[in-house]
Design an enzyme around this catalytic site. Sequence first.
Site, PDB file in Angstrom:
ATOM      1  N   GLY A 184      -9.564   5.699  -5.143  1.00 22.62           N
ATOM      2  CA  GLY A 184      -8.335   4.956  -5.429  1.00 22.62           C
ATOM      3  C   GLY A 184      -7.144   5.402  -4.595  1.00 22.62           C
ATOM      4  O   GLY A 184      -7.263   5.727  -3.410  1.00 22.62           O
ATOM      5  N   ASN A 202      -6.375  13.738  -9.740  1.00 22.69           N
ATOM      6  CA  ASN A 202      -7.136  14.301 -10.864  1.00 22.69           C
ATOM      7  C   ASN A 202      -6.773  15.775 -10.967  1.00 22.69           C
ATOM      8  O   ASN A 202      -6.071  16.305 -10.104  1.00 22.69           O
ATOM      9  CB  ASN A 202      -8.650  14.108 -10.667  1.00 22.69           C
ATOM     10  CG  ASN A 202      -9.127  14.760  -9.386  1.00 22.69           C
ATOM     11  OD1 ASN A 202      -8.918  15.951  -9.159  1.00 22.69           O
ATOM     12  ND2 ASN A 202      -9.719  13.956  -8.506  1.00 22.69           N
ATOM     13  N   ASP A 242       0.895  -1.162   0.000  1.00 20.35           N
ATOM     14  CA  ASP A 242       0.000   0.000   0.000  1.00 20.35           C
ATOM     15  C   ASP A 242       0.932   1.210   0.000  1.00 20.35           C
ATOM     16  O   ASP A 242       1.754   1.364   0.909  1.00 20.35           O
ATOM     17  CB  ASP A 242      -0.860  -0.046   1.281  1.00 20.35           C
ATOM     18  CG  ASP A 242      -1.692   1.215   1.466  1.00 20.35           C
ATOM     19  OD1 ASP A 242      -2.635   1.185   2.262  1.00 20.35           O
ATOM     20  OD2 ASP A 242      -1.369   2.235   0.809  1.00 20.35           O
ATOM     21  N   ILE A 243       0.838   2.044  -0.989  1.00 19.29           N
ATOM     22  CA  ILE A 243       1.827   3.127  -1.153  1.00 19.29           C
ATOM     23  C   ILE A 243       1.865   4.050   0.060  1.00 19.29           C
ATOM     24  O   ILE A 243       2.889   4.673   0.349  1.00 19.29           O
ATOM     25  CB  ILE A 243       1.554   3.914  -2.447  1.00 19.29           C
ATOM     26  CG1 ILE A 243       2.826   4.630  -2.932  1.00 19.29           C
ATOM     27  CG2 ILE A 243       0.401   4.912  -2.293  1.00 19.29           C
ATOM     28  CD1 ILE A 243       2.734   5.163  -4.350  1.00 19.29           C
ATOM     29  N   GLY A 278      -6.092   2.390 -12.996  1.00 17.30           N
ATOM     30  CA  GLY A 278      -7.313   2.113 -12.207  1.00 17.30           C
ATOM     31  C   GLY A 278      -8.516   2.787 -12.849  1.00 17.30           C
ATOM     32  O   GLY A 278      -8.921   2.454 -13.966  1.00 17.30           O
ATOM     33  N   ALA A 279      -9.042   3.772 -12.170  1.00 16.49           N
ATOM     34  CA  ALA A 279     -10.269   4.462 -12.635  1.00 16.49           C
ATOM     35  C   ALA A 279     -10.095   5.035 -14.029  1.00 16.49           C
ATOM     36  O   ALA A 279     -11.048   5.122 -14.811  1.00 16.49           O
ATOM     37  CB  ALA A 279     -10.622   5.575 -11.658  1.00 16.49           C
ATOM     38  N   TYR A 280      -8.872   5.404 -14.386  1.00 16.91           N
ATOM     39  CA  TYR A 280      -8.683   6.026 -15.714  1.00 16.91           C
ATOM     40  C   TYR A 280      -8.569   4.998 -16.827  1.00 16.91           C
ATOM     41  O   TYR A 280      -8.403   5.356 -17.998  1.00 16.91           O
ATOM     42  CB  TYR A 280      -7.482   6.969 -15.688  1.00 16.91           C
ATOM     43  CG  TYR A 280      -7.777   8.334 -15.069  1.00 16.91           C
ATOM     44  CD1 TYR A 280      -9.037   8.614 -14.526  1.00 16.91           C
ATOM     45  CD2 TYR A 280      -6.821   9.327 -15.008  1.00 16.91           C
ATOM     46  CE1 TYR A 280      -9.322   9.837 -13.956  1.00 16.91           C
ATOM     47  CE2 TYR A 280      -7.092  10.565 -14.435  1.00 16.91           C
ATOM     48  CZ  TYR A 280      -8.355  10.810 -13.913  1.00 16.91           C
ATOM     49  OH  TYR A 280      -8.630  12.028 -13.342  1.00 16.91           O
ATOM     50  N   ASP A 286      -5.485   8.088  -4.806  1.00 16.46           N
ATOM     51  CA  ASP A 286      -5.632   9.510  -4.437  1.00 16.46           C
ATOM     52  C   ASP A 286      -6.332   9.614  -3.080  1.00 16.46           C
ATOM     53  O   ASP A 286      -5.872  10.278  -2.142  1.00 16.46           O
ATOM     54  CB  ASP A 286      -6.462  10.196  -5.539  1.00 16.46           C
ATOM     55  CG  ASP A 286      -6.449  11.706  -5.456  1.00 16.46           C
ATOM     56  OD1 ASP A 286      -7.177  12.344  -6.226  1.00 16.46           O
ATOM     57  OD2 ASP A 286      -5.709  12.236  -4.596  1.00 16.46           O
TER      58      ASP A 286
HETATM   59  N1  APR Z   1      -1.321   1.905  -2.941  1.00 19.66           N
HETATM   60  C1  APR Z   1      -0.799   1.656  -4.159  1.00 19.66           C
HETATM   61  N2  APR Z   1      -1.524   1.567  -5.287  1.00 19.66           N
HETATM   62  C2  APR Z   1      -2.851   1.727  -5.158  1.00 19.66           C
HETATM   63  C3  APR Z   1      -3.489   2.003  -3.920  1.00 19.66           C
HETATM   64  C4  APR Z   1      -2.643   2.089  -2.778  1.00 19.66           C
HETATM   65  N3  APR Z   1      -3.152   2.345  -1.559  1.00 19.66           N
HETATM   66  N4  APR Z   1      -4.824   2.111  -4.147  1.00 19.66           N
HETATM   67  C5  APR Z   1      -5.013   1.891  -5.462  1.00 19.66           C
HETATM   68  N5  APR Z   1      -3.835   1.651  -6.074  1.00 19.66           N
HETATM   69  C6  APR Z   1      -3.568   1.357  -7.472  1.00 19.66           C
HETATM   70  C7  APR Z   1      -4.693   0.771  -8.270  1.00 19.66           C
HETATM   71  O1  APR Z   1      -4.773  -0.642  -8.046  1.00 19.66           O
HETATM   72  C8  APR Z   1      -4.227   1.089  -9.673  1.00 19.66           C
HETATM   73  O2  APR Z   1      -3.366   0.057 -10.149  1.00 19.66           O
HETATM   74  O3  APR Z   1      -3.250   2.576  -8.127  1.00 19.66           O
HETATM   75  C9  APR Z   1      -3.420   2.378  -9.521  1.00 19.66           C
HETATM   76  C10 APR Z   1      -4.102   3.605 -10.090  1.00 19.66           C
HETATM   77  O4  APR Z   1      -5.488   3.525  -9.816  1.00 19.66           O
HETATM   78  P1  APR Z   1      -6.356   4.843  -9.398  1.00 19.66           P
HETATM   79  O5  APR Z   1      -6.090   5.184  -8.004  1.00 19.66           O
HETATM   80  O6  APR Z   1      -7.767   4.556  -9.785  1.00 19.66           O
HETATM   81  O7  APR Z   1      -5.771   6.029 -10.293  1.00 19.66           O
HETATM   82  P2  APR Z   1      -6.002   6.348 -11.842  1.00 19.66           P
HETATM   83  O8  APR Z   1      -6.348   5.142 -12.606  1.00 19.66           O
HETATM   84  O9  APR Z   1      -4.812   7.145 -12.227  1.00 19.66           O
HETATM   85  O10 APR Z   1      -7.305   7.280 -11.817  1.00 19.66           O
HETATM   86  C11 APR Z   1      -7.174   8.550 -11.214  1.00 19.66           C
HETATM   87  O11 APR Z   1      -9.078   8.180  -9.836  1.00 19.66           O
HETATM   88  O12 APR Z   1      -8.941   8.237  -7.567  1.00 19.66           O
HETATM   89  C12 APR Z   1      -9.306   8.971  -8.652  1.00 19.66           C
HETATM   90  O13 APR Z   1      -8.918  11.259  -8.011  1.00 19.66           O
HETATM   91  C13 APR Z   1      -8.426  10.176  -8.802  1.00 19.66           C
HETATM   92  O14 APR Z   1      -9.748  11.064 -10.546  1.00 19.66           O
HETATM   93  C14 APR Z   1      -8.538  10.422 -10.268  1.00 19.66           C
HETATM   94  C15 APR Z   1      -8.580   9.015 -10.860  1.00 19.66           C
END
Ligand code: APR
Length: 347
Positions: free
Chosen positions: A31, A23, A9-10, A118-120, A33
């Site tokens: 996620g 974002n 977990d980062i 992830g979400a993107y 963020d």
């Molecule tokens: N530690 C490490 N990696 C993580 C953690 C964590 N605690 N939580 C999630 N991840 C990973 C996810 O599994 C994924 O592989 O981070 C990667 C990126 O996923 P997202 O957090 O969804 O980020 P992203 O795909 O860049 O989308 C960004 O999502 O959370 C919102 O505000 C953010 O709008 C922005 C969008």
Amino acid sequence: MPFIIERNDITRMNVDAIVNAANSTLLGGGGVDGAIHRAAGPGLVEECRGLGGCETGKAKATGAYRLNARYVIHTVGPVWLGGAYGEENYLRSCYFNSLSLADKLGCGSVAFPLISAGAYGYPRREALSIATETIKAFLEDHDMTVYLVIFDKRSFELGGELLGEIRTYVDDNYVGMHSEKQTYLKARRKHALGSMACDYSVPNAIPAAALCESEAICADAAYKDEDIGDIIKGLDEGFSKTLLKLIDASGMTDAQCYKRANIDRKLFSKIRSDPDYRPSKPTVIAFAVALRLDLEQTEDLLKRAGFALSHSYKFDVIIEYFISKRIFDIYKINEALFELDQQLLGS
Ligand code: APR
């Protein structure tokens, strides 16, 4: 080890800078963020309010508050729209701009999530390749430790074909799965051997015939202008001296070699200055990969450090796969080792 892939977990990382996949508002989200903002506390979003947002591909730094870091570097990844809207360049910029900012802030260690995966919706395999390539290129001329933190295994997908080949090779050779007898019989079948004796009392005896195939693959491994095999055979020094001579013979500079081996400068200085230095097995193998040694030459270098490859260890069998296939990209090998829950190569 300058580049490490790690399951974690980062928000638990203890580094100089934690990179946030934010974002464009920088005011938090879900996620990673959301996780970073929760762990850092309310001070983080307060500071972000004053930044006026962030464009896709760019990076901005804030304090880290309750996190075990000095900075949070916020970067905004591209939303995946099918690949025709510059997504790849934006994603590369996220990693490059975050690393450059970390370097400017004097950070010695940085942790990244898999941005946009992830979400993107960025396809994970491509997201991983872009991350690895951009980090690798940056580390060619920067001394920094960079972590790629994988939160869930799902988000780490090694190319299916490569992983399939490795798994088959492990199944065929890893004696932890079946007796050596079956390994020998398989080698006999494969090479239509005569009555080759293979002493099963010797653990990890790999039938010579089974090796001949990998030796054949590696036959061209020797350096064209100098037979590396002669250099190794002609030496009776320990690991450290042998390594330095092999680097000279390869035409690489010390820095080119230890960076290609994913070894940091400090460790290399220790090896260079101490003829009796005792490296770890992954360190020896990392240099064998950087020097593009074949299987026999790798075995010899390992022996000089007191190690050997063995079919009793999955890690060794995976290394044997890559060396016999002459795949000397240590980042690719580490992706496979990570995927198969093995120790990574490097210091
Ligand atoms: N530690 C490490 N990696 C993580 C953690 C964590 N605690 N939580 C999630 N991840 C990973 C996810 O599994 C994924 O592989 O981070 C990667 C990126 O996923 P997202 O957090 O969804 O980020 P992203 O795909 O860049 O989308 C960004 O999502 O959370 C919102 O505000 C953010 O709008 C922005 C969008």
